[in-house]
Motif scaffolding. Structure first.
Motif: not given
Length: 254
Positions: A11-19, A227-235
């Protein structure tokens, strides 16, 4: 085996750094990988993608008749090769200096699997006995927990819970943790980044695994919970279930 997976930028980051990637060969053996990159703009997603692609390349032609001991060795060598690739890239690209990534990888067959990991992406095994974490985070908070300086409750909200003690690609020589597991019909293996585990308590993960719904719905539900809990990071989450379902021997990654 049955496979389900999902990755979300959050919900916050612009780029998904997970792969991530999950492949199956003609024998039904599954290779699952989750990587969570770090290092700032452009560097994190480069590191995680490079690590996953190198591990896939190294393990693509693994002999189907390897013993578990041999599988552990080829898995370790593949992850070490990925470490060299990420480290060398950062050295030759100053804009990516300091980049790295977590990695958790499992090579799974009908009897069980072998695992390798570095960082704080995790592997869980859900079975009749409940949900068990199979990996140990290489993080500052984990070290504080082990030394008794903080409690489990304090660890959940510690301001430095994202500080890693080990990661892939940050040094030329790194230490990889290896493991193995056995499983039975109906058991489920989960590989995930900390964007999930920082938001979804183990009890909630276990509850979702118990639901009589398709595996993909379980994965979707857990990602939505984060996501509902805030989703500050990629998941990112991959689930592999020990069922008799046929699976496509193709590949999904992202």
């Amino acid at each position: 085996m049955e496979i389900a997976m999902k990755s979300h930028v959050g919900c916050v980051r612009q780029v998904n750094e997970d792969y991530f990637a999950c492949t199956a060969d003609e024998t039904g053996r599954v290779l699952a990988i989750v990587a969570d990159g770090m290092g700032g703009h452009q560097a994190g997603d480069v590191a995680s993608r490079m690590a996953v692609e190198r591990i896939l390349q190294e393990l693509r032609l693994v002999d189907r008749d390897l013993t578990p001991v041999d599988e552990r060795e080829v898995l370790m060598n593949a992850v070490m090769s990925a470490n060299e690739a990420v480290y060398s890239y950062a050295e030759s690209h100053p804009e990516c200096s300091g980049m790295g990534t977590t990695v958790v990888v499992a090579l799974i067959n009908q009897e069980g699997g072998v695992t390798a990991h570095i960082g704080d992406s995790r592997l869980y095994l859900y079975s009749e006995g409940g949900l068990r974490q199979q990996t140990e985070d290489h993080s500052l908070v984990q070290e504080l927990l082990k030394s008794g300086q903080i409690t489990v409750q304090e660890a959940s909200f510690h301001p430095r819970r994202n500080v890693l003690m080990r990661a892939l690609g940050t040094e030329r020589n790194v230490r990889i943790d290896l493991g193995d597991f056995v499983w039975s019909d109906g058991d489920i293996v989960l590989l995930c980044s900390d964007g999930l585990t920082n938001k979804v308590p183990p009890a909630v993960m276990e509850t979702w695994m118990q639901k009589p719904i398709p595996l993909q719905e379980k994965v979707d539900g857990l990602v939505q919970y984060a996501l509902d809990a805030g989703g500050e990071d990629n998941i990112t989450l991959i689930a592999v279930s020990n069922t008799a379902s046929a699976i496509d021997a193709g590949q999904e990654e992202g």
